[in-house]
Design a protein around this motif. Structure first.
Motif, PDB file in Angstrom:
ATOM      1  N   THR A 318       0.829  -1.205   0.000  1.00 37.25           N
ATOM      2  CA  THR A 318       0.000   0.000   0.000  1.00 37.25           C
ATOM      3  C   THR A 318       0.864   1.257   0.000  1.00 37.25           C
ATOM      4  N   TYR A 319       1.947   1.238   0.765  1.00 33.51           N
ATOM      5  CA  TYR A 319       2.824   2.413   0.816  1.00 33.51           C
ATOM      6  C   TYR A 319       3.697   2.540  -0.431  1.00 33.51           C
ATOM      7  N   ILE A 320       4.035   1.437  -1.059  1.00 35.73           N
ATOM      8  CA  ILE A 320       4.707   1.510  -2.363  1.00 35.73           C
ATOM      9  C   ILE A 320       3.773   2.163  -3.376  1.00 35.73           C
ATOM     10  N   ASP A 321       2.524   1.755  -3.358  1.00 33.28           N
ATOM     11  CA  ASP A 321       1.540   2.355  -4.264  1.00 33.28           C
ATOM     12  C   ASP A 321       1.366   3.842  -3.969  1.00 33.28           C
ATOM     13  N   LEU A 322       1.408   4.225  -2.679  1.00 31.01           N
ATOM     14  CA  LEU A 322       1.332   5.639  -2.318  1.00 31.01           C
ATOM     15  C   LEU A 322       2.518   6.397  -2.894  1.00 31.01           C
ATOM     16  N   ALA A 323       3.724   5.838  -2.757  1.00 27.17           N
ATOM     17  CA  ALA A 323       4.915   6.496  -3.309  1.00 27.17           C
ATOM     18  C   ALA A 323       4.769   6.675  -4.815  1.00 27.17           C
ATOM     19  N   ALA A 324       4.295   5.641  -5.501  1.00 30.28           N
ATOM     20  CA  ALA A 324       4.125   5.731  -6.949  1.00 30.28           C
ATOM     21  C   ALA A 324       3.091   6.791  -7.323  1.00 30.28           C
ATOM     22  N   ALA A 325       1.980   6.838  -6.556  1.00 32.71           N
ATOM     23  CA  ALA A 325       0.926   7.817  -6.837  1.00 32.71           C
ATOM     24  C   ALA A 325       1.403   9.245  -6.625  1.00 32.71           C
ATOM     25  N   MET A 326       2.361   9.425  -5.686  1.00 30.77           N
ATOM     26  CA  MET A 326       2.880  10.756  -5.388  1.00 30.77           C
ATOM     27  C   MET A 326       4.134  11.086  -6.191  1.00 30.77           C
ATOM     28  N   ASP A 327       4.558  10.188  -7.074  1.00 31.16           N
ATOM     29  CA  ASP A 327       5.789  10.371  -7.852  1.00 31.16           C
ATOM     30  C   ASP A 327       7.012  10.458  -6.949  1.00 31.16           C
ATOM     31  N   PHE A 328       6.952   9.784  -5.795  1.00 36.24           N
ATOM     32  CA  PHE A 328       8.095   9.740  -4.882  1.00 36.24           C
ATOM     33  C   PHE A 328       9.087   8.679  -5.351  1.00 36.24           C
ATOM     34  N   GLU A 329      10.329   8.898  -4.978  1.00 37.01           N
ATOM     35  CA  GLU A 329      11.399   8.019  -5.452  1.00 37.01           C
ATOM     36  C   GLU A 329      11.637   6.805  -4.563  1.00 37.01           C
ATOM     37  N   PHE A 330      11.214   6.877  -3.267  1.00 35.65           N
ATOM     38  CA  PHE A 330      11.606   5.838  -2.315  1.00 35.65           C
ATOM     39  C   PHE A 330      10.459   5.430  -1.405  1.00 35.65           C
ATOM     40  N   ILE A 331      10.671   4.282  -0.762  1.00 38.70           N
ATOM     41  CA  ILE A 331       9.909   3.878   0.415  1.00 38.70           C
ATOM     42  C   ILE A 331      10.911   3.432   1.468  1.00 38.70           C
ATOM     43  N   LEU A 332      10.645   3.785   2.721  1.00 34.96           N
ATOM     44  CA  LEU A 332      11.435   3.306   3.851  1.00 34.96           C
ATOM     45  C   LEU A 332      10.627   2.249   4.595  1.00 34.96           C
ATOM     46  N   ALA A 541      -6.736  14.789   1.479  1.00 33.97           N
ATOM     47  CA  ALA A 541      -5.954  16.019   1.370  1.00 33.97           C
ATOM     48  C   ALA A 541      -6.386  16.786   0.122  1.00 33.97           C
ATOM     49  N   SER A 542      -6.195  18.094   0.159  1.00 36.75           N
ATOM     50  CA  SER A 542      -6.568  18.931  -0.984  1.00 36.75           C
ATOM     51  C   SER A 542      -5.652  18.651  -2.184  1.00 36.75           C
ATOM     52  N   GLY A 543      -6.197  18.831  -3.362  1.00 34.86           N
ATOM     53  CA  GLY A 543      -5.416  18.593  -4.568  1.00 34.86           C
ATOM     54  C   GLY A 543      -4.189  19.456  -4.664  1.00 34.86           C
ATOM     55  N   HIS A 544      -4.302  20.727  -4.250  1.00 30.53           N
ATOM     56  CA  HIS A 544      -3.130  21.606  -4.345  1.00 30.53           C
ATOM     57  C   HIS A 544      -2.050  21.194  -3.350  1.00 30.53           C
ATOM     58  N   GLU A 545      -2.436  20.606  -2.238  1.00 32.64           N
ATOM     59  CA  GLU A 545      -1.450  20.115  -1.270  1.00 32.64           C
ATOM     60  C   GLU A 545      -0.684  18.916  -1.833  1.00 32.64           C
ATOM     61  N   LEU A 546      -1.415  17.981  -2.425  1.00 37.05           N
ATOM     62  CA  LEU A 546      -0.770  16.808  -3.008  1.00 37.05           C
ATOM     63  C   LEU A 546       0.106  17.195  -4.192  1.00 37.05           C
ATOM     64  N   ASN A 547      -0.350  18.115  -5.014  1.00 39.41           N
ATOM     65  CA  ASN A 547       0.453  18.550  -6.156  1.00 39.41           C
ATOM     66  C   ASN A 547       1.736  19.232  -5.708  1.00 39.41           C
ATOM     67  N   PHE A 548       1.638  20.001  -4.636  1.00 36.81           N
ATOM     68  CA  PHE A 548       2.846  20.632  -4.093  1.00 36.81           C
ATOM     69  C   PHE A 548       3.850  19.568  -3.675  1.00 36.81           C
ATOM     70  N   MET A 549       3.388  18.527  -2.997  1.00 44.67           N
ATOM     71  CA  MET A 549       4.289  17.471  -2.543  1.00 44.67           C
ATOM     72  C   MET A 549       4.848  16.664  -3.714  1.00 44.67           C
ATOM     73  N   ARG A 550       4.077  16.525  -4.780  1.00 47.30           N
ATOM     74  CA  ARG A 550       4.576  15.806  -5.958  1.00 47.30           C
ATOM     75  C   ARG A 550       5.735  16.539  -6.626  1.00 47.30           C
ATOM     76  N   GLU A 551       5.743  17.848  -6.512  1.00 48.38           N
ATOM     77  CA  GLU A 551       6.763  18.643  -7.197  1.00 48.38           C
ATOM     78  C   GLU A 551       7.905  19.085  -6.293  1.00 48.38           C
ATOM     79  N   LEU A 552       7.787  18.849  -4.990  1.00 47.36           N
ATOM     80  CA  LEU A 552       8.736  19.414  -4.023  1.00 47.36           C
ATOM     81  C   LEU A 552      10.130  18.818  -4.189  1.00 47.36           C
TER      82      LEU A 552
END
Length: 644
Positions: A318-332, A541-552
């Protein structure tokens, strides 16, 4: 990297020192050090633009080969210059130009043995270290303690975090640099029994600031800290004997010729030089070449909110899928993965993460003998044989990095363990995060695969302790000026749940706003950031919050101090490529209006996320810098982020 040193040596023989006094100033002439001997004791003083920042403060060492803190004479000095340029992806500034004037002062004791102190003075920074020569046929020595001290004017106020009592806390893992802070405290009240950790911040009068720390600590020395304030002085104090279950020397065993770590002093009329300093990295060099090109970025981390019960195959998917959905590079994947998932199933999980383009970091317990930490995997990192066997497997299955926990203590033996883990990990292409740990001291530059230490009252304590939740804004408004100013800080933050538990239900209530949380993603700098987002945030969470985290971004080309006061509020700007991020938080009891000068940003239009009309919510709006300034109102325990 370009690295050029120009030395303009001028050796001055001892008869020149009728007044026992030598000086060196910064290239711009504003920062000045005076070194002298008074009644046989070496001292130094620091002034900035003619104003005293440090009164005569002690210098010296005590070794098993002699005392170099008293009965000394100043016998010669040598001056020079350093001009150095380097690039570094993992710190607040990607390209650094370091120019300093140098002064090396040599003292001689009653036994005619000599020792030198080398000072490097740039426009707002001082770095100094002791240099020990070969004494006759003696090629090794033990440095037992230092006389080095810092004597501030009596009206100075302190911002300090106390050193934890050794062999206390969870499973006797302290000290781990996870205490709270005193702020604007009178010096005479800073009397903590075990002293204070580096760095320490001091306000001298109404418009003077001094930041103290050390850098360049490797396996060749112990780390140190500040003593409590005694007889008007803070001294450099070596680790307490009780650390590491009272095993191991508190001093340093060194070969001769040898040097100590650098002690650094950053000085300014404002907090700008404090926030923007790069001195911890200016005076150190990489200790080995990276085995590969390491990638940095953001990660998900189930343990911080879902805790131990999430160490199972299903939740990690589930957390790997979250990382993928957020365009994150890693999971710990944290403690107990070996017991609850197992090595074979972990290989399957790593393959699944790879299919989602998510890299895996795995947690390890560092312990094998020094404390009572029981979480597993255990007994894998504290010896070379076990470590290399484990790292070979990690490399074979495609793990990107490790998080090693529970390394309390600053003795040289522990510094060797840090370096051994880092060096071996590099051989196997692994990046390393340390938790339950000391302050990294120049390690971002010294160790190419090092990507962050905790060494702070971090996000896990928000989950566990009500007092930390209530003081979250206060501490966050300190970190850009103190802890995170001198080293990467693996905080594990940006919580968007209202409650800090898996169900996001009644319990550990978050007291800071969503905009505050987003702001800490910029304020807190670390090249690999494991954020505290949870899978439910994709829906709540709001869309603008998630988009900010995707680009951070997590790495920066430039950092600028904008406004703030430690413990009250902080506004920092960071540039990644052509994009500027400006973030601010408010820890004061009332909403705060800020008029910010952002004229250095060439883009006129941007977007801002700020506190919403009610509760913890945020809102987004378009903004303009037509005249280079912008006014922002920030709620109590609120914040904002801008992107241009």
């Amino acid at each position: 990297m370009r690295y050029i040193i120009f030395l303009m040596g001028m050796l001055i023989a001892s008869p020149t020192f009728a007044q026992n006094n030598v000086e060196v100033a910064s290239p711009d002439g504003n920062l000045n050090i005076t070194v002298s001997v008074q009644q046989g004791k070496p001292v130094y003083a620091v002034s900035y633009k003619g104003r005293i920042m440090l009164e005569n403060s002690p210098l010296g060492l005590t070794t098993n080969e002699g005392d170099f803190s008293t009965n000394l004479s100043l016998v010669n000095s040598e001056t020079g210059e350093v001009d150095k340029q380097y690039t570094q992806r993992k710190i607040k500034q990607s390209y650094v130009e370091y120019t300093a004037n140098t002064l090396t002062v040599t003292f001689e004791n009653a036994d005619e043995k000599q020792i030198s102190v080398r000072f490097q003075v740039s426009n707002n920074d001082i770095a100094f270290r002791y240099e020990l020569p070969v004494w006759g046929e003696t090629l090794s020595a033990v440095v037992e303690k230092e006389a080095t001290g810092f004597r501030f004017p009596s009206s100075t106020k302190a911002f300090l975090s106390s050193m934890m009592e050794p062999m206390t806390g969870f499973a006797r893992t302290a000290p781990s640099y996870e205490s709270g802070y005193v702020a604007d405290e009178a010096l005479e009240n800073t009397t903590a029994e075990y002293g204070y950790v580096f760095p320490g911040l001091f306000r001298v009068g109404d418009d003077g600031w001094v930041l103290l720390t050390e850098t360049g600590v490797s396996s060749q020395y112990n780390a140190s800290h500040l003593s409590s304030h005694h007889d008007g002085v803070y001294r450099v104090e070596y680790p307490h004997p009780e650390q590491n279950n009272a095993f191991g020397s508190t001093g340093a065993q060194i070969g001769l010729p040898g040097v100590t770590p650098w002690r650094t002093i950053t000085v300014g009329e404002s907090l700008k030089p404090i926030v923007e300093t790069t001195i911890p990295w200016d005076v150190v060099e990489p200790l080995y070449e990276p085995s590969q090109h390491y990638e940095f970025g953001r990660g998900t981390w189930s343990w911080i909110i879902w805790q131990d019960n999430s160490m199972n195959y299903k939740d990690q998917v589930t957390y790997i899928d979250l990382a993928a959905a957020m365009d994150f590079e890693f999971i710990l994947i944290d403690a107990w993965w070996d017991a609850n998932i197992g090595y074979k199933k972990m290989e399957e999980l790593i393959r699944y993460a790879r299919s989602k383009e998510v890299g895996v970091f795995l947690w390890y317990n560092s312990n094998g003998s020094v404390n009572d930490a029981f979480q597993t995997p255990k007994d894998k990192m504290h010896t070379s044989i076990a470590r290399k066997k484990e790292m070979k497997w990690l490399q074979e299955v495609g793990v990107k990095g490790i998080k090693v926990d529970f390394l309390g203590g600053d003795k040289q033996t522990t510094m060797r363990l840090y370096e051994d883990i880092l060096s071996d990990a590099n051989d196997y292409g692994l990046q390393v995060i340390f938790h339950g740990t000391t302050l990294p001291r120049g390690w971002e530059r010294m160790y190419p695969n090092f990507v962050g230490n905790e060494a702070v009252l971090a996000s896990e304590m928000l989950v566990f302790v009500q007092d930390v939740r209530e003081k979250e804004a206060f501490y966050a408004a300190l970190h850009p000026f103190i802890r995170n100013s001198v080293a990467s800080m693996e905080f594990g933050g940006v919580v968007l749940n209202k409650y800090l538990n898996k169900g996001n239900e009644e319990g550990q209530e978050r007291l800071t706003t969503n905009a505050f949380q987003l702001a800490t993603g910029v304020l807190f700098q670390n090249p690999v950031q494991m954020f505290a987002l949870t899978p439910n945030n994709l829906d709540d969470a709001s869309g603008h919050e998630l988009n900010f985290m995707r680009e951070l971004p997590t790495t920066w080309n430039e950092t600028r101090f904008i406004d703030g006061y430690p413990g009250k509020y902080a506004v920092i700007a960071r540039r990644s490529g052509q994009s500027w991020y400006v973030a601010g938080i408010n820890a004061e009891d009332e909403p705060k209006k800020l008029n910010l000068d952002l004229s250095f940003i060439s883009k006129e239009n941007g977007k801002m996320i700020l506190d919403g009309a009610q509760g913890l919510s945020s809102r987004q709006k378009d903004i303009s810098l037509s005249d280079g300034t912008i006014e922002v109102e920030v709620d109590h325990r609120g914040g904002f982020v801008m992107k241009f």
